[in-house]
Design an enzyme around this catalytic site. Structure first.
Site, PDB file in Angstrom:
ATOM      1  N   ASP A  92       0.861  -1.260   0.018  1.00  0.00           N
ATOM      2  CA  ASP A  92      -0.061   0.027   0.084  1.00  0.00           C
ATOM      3  C   ASP A  92       0.849   1.208   0.011  1.00  0.00           C
ATOM      4  OD1 ASP A  92      -2.542   1.438   0.181  1.00  0.00           O
ATOM      5  OD2 ASP A  92      -2.022   1.838   2.333  1.00  0.00           O
ATOM      6  N   GLU A 138      -1.103  -1.090  -4.951  1.00  0.00           N
ATOM      7  CA  GLU A 138      -2.339  -0.337  -5.158  1.00  0.00           C
ATOM      8  C   GLU A 138      -2.016   0.182  -6.295  1.00  0.00           C
ATOM      9  OE1 GLU A 138      -4.105   3.179  -2.914  1.00  0.00           O
ATOM     10  OE2 GLU A 138      -5.095   1.398  -2.116  1.00  0.00           O
ATOM     11  N   ASP A 150      -2.782   1.207   6.909  1.00  0.00           N
ATOM     12  CA  ASP A 150      -1.966   0.996   5.663  1.00  0.00           C
ATOM     13  C   ASP A 150      -1.472  -0.468   5.707  1.00  0.00           C
ATOM     14  OD1 ASP A 150      -1.123   4.007   4.950  1.00  0.00           O
ATOM     15  OD2 ASP A 150      -1.270   3.517   7.153  1.00  0.00           O
TER      16      ASP A 150
END
Length: 204
Positions: A7, A68, A141
């Site tokens: 992430d 991501e 996160d």
């Protein structure tokens, strides 16, 4: 299948490793956050992120890396930082020859919770349940990184089947399409003769 989820972020870059196959219980092998100080120079922060991701790659040896996909936001500064951290993750994986997959936030949310509009609390709760953890990973996160890894494990088989079907279709089309006829210059064997049409004479 062992997947490292990333992430991306400059201040906090979530990382998580999940192992398993679609349709069976999954196992978390590790989760954490690579942090960099907000007041440090950008180049130093990117180096710190690279070193952190390299450490996770060395320790867990994932077969895939799921990152991501960066999407547009109103805060351009945040988007730039996320994109820079994402590029570092792609670089680290590609340098080792590890396949990288990009998943949008809505794809990850839909895969893990069933809704592409789920909030972070819902994602954390489902990650906790799917990986049979005692509590949701903190900060968010870290939970998002695990969700990315889960998403890839569940989506990869379908994506592979689709890619194989496309490849088969393209191969079949290439075999069945007629080869283009090469044009030949007049006078060569097999070329049409360049004989002018005789004009009819006018009779008096």
């Amino acid at each position: 299948m062992r997947v490292l989820g990333v992430d991306p972020g400059l201040t906090r870059c979530g990382v998580g490793v999940v192992e398993g196959v679609a349709g069976r219980p999954l196992t978390m092998l590790g989760v954490g956050v690579v942090r960099t100080p907000a007041d440090a120079e950008l180049g130093h922060r990117l180096v710190a992120i690279e070193q952190g991701i390299e450490h996770w790659l060395d320790e867990h040896r994932p077969e895939y890396v799921a990152v991501e996909r960066v999407f547009s936001q109103h805060n351009v500064r945040t988007v730039m930082g996320t994109a820079q951290a994402s590029a570092v993750a792609l670089l680290c994986a590609s340098r080792r020859g590890i396949p990288v997959a990009l998943h949008t936030p809505s794809e990850v949310k839909a895969a893990v919770t069933g809704s592409g509009r789920a909030d972070k609390a819902q994602v954390g709760a489902m990650v906790t349940r799917l990986l049979r953890l005692a509590a949701p990973p903190r900060p968010a996160d870290a939970a998002d990184a695990l969700a990315l890894a889960i998403c890839h494990i569940w989506r990869a088989p379908a994506q592979n089947r689709l890619q194989q079907a496309v490849a088969r279709h393209q191969g079949t089309a290439a075999r069945t399409s007629p080869a283009p006829r090469a044009s030949r210059a007049p006078g060569t064997p097999g070329a049409p003769s360049a004989v002018p049409h005789a004009s009819k004479g006018r009779t008096a």
